[in-house]
Design an enzyme around this catalytic site. Structure first.
Site, PDB file in Angstrom:
ATOM      1  N   CYS A  75     -87.046 -79.789  20.882  1.00  0.00           N
ATOM      2  CA  CYS A  75     -87.020 -79.387  22.284  1.00  0.00           C
ATOM      3  C   CYS A  75     -87.878 -78.139  22.428  1.00  0.00           C
ATOM      4  O   CYS A  75     -87.609 -77.121  21.780  1.00  0.00           O
ATOM      5  CB  CYS A  75     -85.584 -79.104  22.717  1.00  0.00           C
ATOM      6  SG  CYS A  75     -85.413 -78.414  24.392  1.00  0.00           S
ATOM      7  N   CYS A 189     -93.015 -80.887  26.445  1.00  0.00           N
ATOM      8  CA  CYS A 189     -91.611 -81.294  26.523  1.00  0.00           C
ATOM      9  C   CYS A 189     -91.510 -82.583  25.736  1.00  0.00           C
ATOM     10  O   CYS A 189     -92.328 -83.504  25.935  1.00  0.00           O
ATOM     11  CB  CYS A 189     -91.171 -81.513  27.967  1.00  0.00           C
ATOM     12  SG  CYS A 189     -89.498 -82.200  28.129  1.00  0.00           S
TER      13      CYS A 189
END
Length: 262
Positions: A75, A189
């Site tokens: 992440c 992302c």
């Protein structure tokens, strides 16, 4: 002697599957625990203080429960905010996922690159530093989109994602000054590579996308080189909150034998 300790992947949702896929190819014998912090999803709209407190504490609990040999924070938002704190707190190797600005700059011919992530990621000083170190001669266009995260999760649940919704989500980046010269976009992302086809349509021909997956896979392979592996139980996906409808079927296709709550 074979070692059953897993590699633990951590994300706010299931975007980390885009990082897991190349890692599985690099170390196919490694047992995997994938953790989705669905109770805290999405991270990209939260403030830094909440993420900085939540991620190290949760990973501490997970390290105690699963005794991993290595943790991958799959992440960008969690990594750019909490990576240093997690490394300080845990005495095991931690691999972070950060925006692929260096490879994007290396590929760009027009010297105009994009950093497409969540709002929480693209505003970080960590990203400022990467841009200054590796893309100082580039015009860097940043855009944060929470909508793309939601769309990626919907796609993994088996829902149809309309190309127009993806175009709308990236429209501010394409309307930015200098965007007509944009030729390379760092997908900052881990959810966004899951929308590769839709993003290609939205940006049109001539734009190359890069992400951290291949680099993470190489790093994991390096850190585990020479280690033995034993898979004594099926790979498991763990959710801190609700398991979204349709995700268990998707995770089974990604090699997970079971989905369980934390």
């Amino acid at each position: 002697m074979l070692d059953a300790r897993p590699i633990l992947f951590f994300d706010s949702g299931v975007g980390g599957l885009s990082i897991l896929a190349p890692t599985r190819r690099a170390v196919p014998q490694a047992p995997i625990v994938y953790v989705a912090d669905s109770a805290g999803f999405p991270y990209g709209v939260k403030d830094e203080a909440e993420i900085a407190g939540r991620v190290p504490a949760l990973l501490g609990r997970l390290a105690e429960r699963y005794a991993p040999r290595l943790i991958v924070i799959a992440c960008n938002t969690a990594s750019t905010i909490a990576l240093a704190a997690v490394r300080y707190a845990l005495d095991i190797p931690i691999v972070g996922t950060v925006p692929a600005i260096k490879p994007a700059a290396a590929l760009s011919r027009t010297r105009t690159i994009g950093v497409l992530g969540t709002a929480a990621t693209v505003r970080q000083a960590y990203v400022d530093d990467l841009a200054a170190r590796f893309a100082a001669d580039c015009h860097v266009i940043r855009h944060g989109s929470a909508a793309l995260v939601t769309l990626a999760e919907a796609k993994l649940r088996g829902e149809t994602v309309a190309p127009a919704t993806v175009r709308d989500a990236v429209a501010p980046m394409l309307a930015s000054p200098g965007a007509d010269k944009l030729d390379t976009v760092a997908l900052a992302c881990t959810h966004f590579p899951l929308l590769a086809d839709e993003l290609a349509l939205a940006f049109g021909p001539g734009v190359t996308f890069v992400d951290g997956g291949p680099g993470i896979a190489r790093r994991v392979a390096d850190l585990t080189r020479g280690q033995s592996f034993a898979r004594t139980t099926p790979d498991v996906a763990v959710f801190t909150g609700a398991i979204g409808a349709g995700l268990e079927e998707t995770l089974a296709k990604h090699g997970f034998g079971q989905c369980i709550p934390l």
